[in-house]
Design a protein around this motif. Sequence first.
Motif, short mmCIF file in Angstrom:
data_model
loop_
_atom_site.label_atom_id
_atom_site.label_comp_id
_atom_site.label_asym_id
_atom_site.label_seq_id
_atom_site.Cartn_x
_atom_site.Cartn_y
_atom_site.Cartn_z
N LYS A 1 0.84 -1.20 0.00
CA LYS A 1 0.00 0.00 0.00
C LYS A 1 0.88 1.25 0.00
O LYS A 1 1.80 1.37 0.81
N GLU A 2 0.58 2.18 -0.92
CA GLU A 2 1.39 3.38 -1.01
C GLU A 2 1.13 4.32 0.18
O GLU A 2 -0.01 4.54 0.56
N LEU A 3 2.23 4.84 0.75
CA LEU A 3 2.08 5.78 1.88
C LEU A 3 2.30 7.20 1.40
O LEU A 3 3.06 7.44 0.47
N GLY A 4 1.65 8.17 2.04
CA GLY A 4 1.77 9.57 1.64
C GLY A 4 2.00 10.47 2.84
O GLY A 4 3.04 10.38 3.50
N GLU A 5 1.03 11.30 3.13
CA GLU A 5 1.16 12.32 4.18
C GLU A 5 1.49 11.74 5.56
O GLU A 5 2.13 12.40 6.37
N GLU A 6 1.06 10.50 5.82
CA GLU A 6 1.33 9.91 7.15
C GLU A 6 2.83 9.83 7.42
O GLU A 6 3.25 9.73 8.57
N LEU A 7 3.64 9.91 6.35
CA LEU A 7 5.10 9.83 6.55
C LEU A 7 5.69 11.16 6.97
O LEU A 7 6.85 11.23 7.38
N ARG A 8 4.93 12.24 6.83
CA ARG A 8 5.50 13.58 7.04
C ARG A 8 5.33 14.11 8.45
O ARG A 8 5.65 15.25 8.72
N SER A 9 4.76 13.31 9.35
CA SER A 9 4.52 13.83 10.71
C SER A 9 5.84 13.98 11.48
O SER A 9 6.85 13.35 11.15
N GLU A 10 5.79 14.83 12.51
CA GLU A 10 6.95 15.09 13.35
C GLU A 10 7.44 13.80 14.02
O GLU A 10 8.63 13.52 14.08
N GLU A 11 6.50 12.99 14.53
CA GLU A 11 6.85 11.77 15.25
C GLU A 11 7.53 10.76 14.31
O GLU A 11 8.52 10.13 14.67
N VAL A 12 6.98 10.62 13.12
CA VAL A 12 7.59 9.69 12.16
C VAL A 12 8.99 10.19 11.77
O VAL A 12 9.93 9.40 11.67
N GLY A 13 9.16 11.50 11.65
CA GLY A 13 10.48 12.09 11.36
C GLY A 13 11.48 11.80 12.47
O GLY A 13 12.64 11.49 12.21
N ARG A 14 11.01 11.89 13.71
CA ARG A 14 11.89 11.62 14.86
C ARG A 14 12.33 10.16 14.85
O ARG A 14 13.51 9.84 15.02
N LEU A 15 11.39 9.25 14.56
CA LEU A 15 11.74 7.82 14.51
C LEU A 15 12.67 7.53 13.33
O LEU A 15 13.60 6.73 13.44
N ALA A 16 12.43 8.22 12.22
CA ALA A 16 13.31 8.05 11.04
C ALA A 16 14.74 8.44 11.41
O ALA A 16 15.70 7.76 11.02
N SER A 17 14.88 9.51 12.17
CA SER A 17 16.20 9.96 12.57
C SER A 17 16.87 8.94 13.51
O SER A 17 18.07 8.67 13.40
N LEU A 18 16.08 8.32 14.40
CA LEU A 18 16.61 7.24 15.26
C LEU A 18 17.08 6.06 14.42
O LEU A 18 18.15 5.50 14.65
N VAL A 19 16.24 5.70 13.45
CA VAL A 19 16.57 4.59 12.55
C VAL A 19 17.91 4.87 11.83
O VAL A 19 18.74 3.97 11.66
N GLY A 20 18.10 6.14 11.50
CA GLY A 20 19.32 6.54 10.79
C GLY A 20 20.60 6.38 11.61
O GLY A 20 21.70 6.43 11.07
N THR A 21 20.46 6.18 12.93
CA THR A 21 21.66 6.01 13.76
C THR A 21 22.16 4.56 13.74
O THR A 21 23.22 4.27 14.29
N ILE A 22 21.40 3.65 13.13
CA ILE A 22 21.78 2.23 13.15
C ILE A 22 22.59 1.88 11.90
O ILE A 22 22.05 1.84 10.78
N GLY A 23 23.87 1.66 12.11
CA GLY A 23 24.77 1.40 10.99
C GLY A 23 24.34 0.24 10.11
O GLY A 23 24.40 0.33 8.88
N LYS A 24 23.89 -0.85 10.72
CA LYS A 24 23.50 -2.04 9.94
C LYS A 24 22.30 -1.71 9.05
O LYS A 24 22.17 -2.22 7.94
N PHE A 25 21.41 -0.88 9.57
CA PHE A 25 20.27 -0.48 8.75
C PHE A 25 20.74 0.35 7.56
O PHE A 25 20.28 0.15 6.44
#
Length: 220
Positions: free
Chosen positions: A80-104
């Motif tokens: 299922k294609e995602l849109g605006e739900e990806l642009r929230s502040e909380e999702v951005g914060r989690l994305a930034s956490l995800v970005g700290t994982i080298g293996k990811f």
Amino acid sequence: MRIAIDGPAGSGKSTVAKEISERLNLPYLETGLAYRAVGYLLLKHYGMLNDVSWGELRPLLGRLEIEPSVGRTVVRVDGKELGEELRSEEVGRLASLVGTIGKFREYINELFRSVIGKGQVVVEGRDAGTNIIPDADVKLFITASPEERARRRYEQLIGAGKDANYEEVLEKVLERDRRDMERKDYPFKPAPDAIVVDTTGKDLETVLKEVFSILEKVER
Ligand code: DC
């Protein structure tokens, strides 16, 4: 042409990348959207998180699909294609956490390279020029002062009818910058051969003129 665009959050890099993609008819890979999709998956799966491990992430990744196309990147979760739900502040914060994982980062950069192949493309994101397409014909680093980036974000929120406080937005921008720059694995930094475009105090047309004049010089 293969174009890599990096820069901090709120610098205007997505707007620039999208314009280049549309004007030059090149597929556009917005890498942040993939990080955000994973943040979204985490939120759905585990709720609010302040820390995340590769072990928690790994089983969710098979559900993610990424497809670069002209003017936009299509991200699907469970088909299922995602849109605006990806642009929230909380999702951005989690994305930034995800970005700290080298293996990811290793996993997702490999996935990015496989969807891009050898063709022409605009790749936008934190390590586009350093890791994803280090062989790019041109690398742009789009930046702006933290205050200007916070002001843009604040105006965006107010424009969308949301409650916002400039000082809080600025604090979030600085926090995001710190996390992205200080992470142990692949800390965010411009490629040594990147051309820096500072958008502080400039309107979009001025920035685009500057960017397209750089691209014309590279093409010649
Ligand atoms: O570009 P963006 O604001 O949509 O990205 C959201 C977060 O995802 C960003 O704060 C850090 C992470 N990210 C990353 O670590 N590497 C990328 N190439 C893209 C995004």
